[in-house]
Design a protein around this motif. Structure first.
Motif, short mmCIF file in Angstrom:
data_model
loop_
_atom_site.label_atom_id
_atom_site.label_comp_id
_atom_site.label_asym_id
_atom_site.label_seq_id
_atom_site.Cartn_x
_atom_site.Cartn_y
_atom_site.Cartn_z
N ALA A 1 10.13 -22.94 30.83
CA ALA A 1 9.32 -23.01 29.62
C ALA A 1 8.14 -23.96 29.80
O ALA A 1 7.02 -23.69 29.36
CB ALA A 1 10.18 -23.44 28.43
N LEU A 2 8.37 -25.09 30.48
CA LEU A 2 7.29 -26.03 30.78
C LEU A 2 6.22 -25.37 31.64
O LEU A 2 5.02 -25.58 31.43
CB LEU A 2 7.84 -27.27 31.49
N ALA B 1 4.15 -23.21 29.48
CA ALA B 1 3.28 -24.04 28.66
C ALA B 1 2.11 -24.60 29.48
O ALA B 1 1.01 -24.81 28.95
CB ALA B 1 4.08 -25.18 28.03
N ALA B 2 2.37 -24.83 30.79
CA ALA B 2 1.33 -25.38 31.66
C ALA B 2 0.33 -24.33 32.13
O ALA B 2 -0.70 -24.68 32.71
CB ALA B 2 1.98 -26.05 32.88
N ASN C 1 1.47 -17.32 33.48
CA ASN C 1 1.45 -16.21 32.53
C ASN C 1 1.90 -14.90 33.17
O ASN C 1 1.59 -13.82 32.69
CB ASN C 1 0.06 -16.04 31.89
N LEU D 1 10.92 -17.63 23.70
CA LEU D 1 9.68 -18.40 23.80
C LEU D 1 8.54 -17.77 23.00
O LEU D 1 7.46 -18.36 22.90
CB LEU D 1 9.26 -18.52 25.28
#
Length: 240
Positions: free
Chosen positions: A205-206, A209-210, A213, A239
């Motif tokens: 998940a991090l 977020a970073a 894609n 998510l």
């Protein structure tokens, strides 16, 4: 042994039904011989016939081979830089990074999209990771896909055991590598790739977020297993 077209079609159909839009075919060759390439061309045509994008990773390409792949309908060719030019010789001795750049040039000149990234966690320094991303971002055209791989320690290989055993990369350093790839190549698809099975959901998940894609999903990445499609879909749903 090279699989047959029927096996490839069965796997591609299953991938399509699981929601994949692109199907990647890999062979552990230094580079394809012409008789081998002819069989791969049939596979590319067959997968394109399903309405999927196609990707292949076959090693170094000789003059004219990229054009044959393009004519068969290949959309993407994967050929990673692996690491910085300074660290490359510590990992690979059978070819140079310039050999890889030559193949990338042939792929680009043939009009095939480029999938090119690297591997972290091989004992490289932070500066080497910076160098790898800088080299990718300095290509004449940014790769359309940039896979960032975390080293999977395969039993019996030098980086898994022995004097050259590499210490695991700090998970946040991996996330930072994803972030820098996103910042420096804003239009590329940054692909969370090998090593994902060793990551928990929070770390994945991090990475999203970073800036990651895109992911590989399915049963295998060459010789290592890959998270299965259903848990991946559940994670994507959670998510949002």
């Amino acid at each position: 042994k090279l699989v047959n077209v029927d096996e490839v079609m069965h796997a591609a159909q299953a991938a399509k039904e699981s929601g994949s839009t692109r199907f990647c075919m890999g062979a552990a060759w230094r580079g394809p011989k012409q008789r081998e390439l002819a069989k791969v061309l049939d596979m590319v045509k067959a997968v394109r016939g399903l309405g999927m994008e196609t990707c292949a990773t076959l090693g170094m390409l000789k003059e004219g081979q990229a054009e044959q792949l393009k004519d068969a309908g290949l959309d993407y060719y994967n050929h990673n830089l692996d690491t910085s030019s300074e660290f490359y010789g510590e990992i690979v001795t059978t070819r140079t990074q310039d050999d890889r750049l030559d193949t990338l040039s042939r792929v680009r000149d043939a009009g095939i999209n480029v999938c090119c990234g690297g591997i972290v966690g091989m004992g490289e320094t932070v500066e080497d990771r910076v160098g790898m991303i800088a080299a990718l971002a300095s290509l004449p055209v940014h790769p359309e896909s940039v896979p960032i791989n975390m080293l999977v320690r395969v039993e019996g290989t030098p980086l898994a055991t022995g004097a050259t055993k590499a210490a695991p990369i700090d998970p946040l350093e991996f996330v930072r590598t994803i972030a820098v790839a996103r910042i420096t190549m804003p239009r590329s698809m940054v692909r969370l790739s090998a090593g994902r099975e060793q990551m928990n959901e929070a770390l994945q998940a991090l990475c999203f977020a970073a800036g990651a894609n895109s992911i590989f999903y399915g049963d295998r990445l060459l010789i290592t297993s890959n998270p299965q499609a259903e848990p991946d879909r559940q994670l994507m749903a959670r998510l949002g």
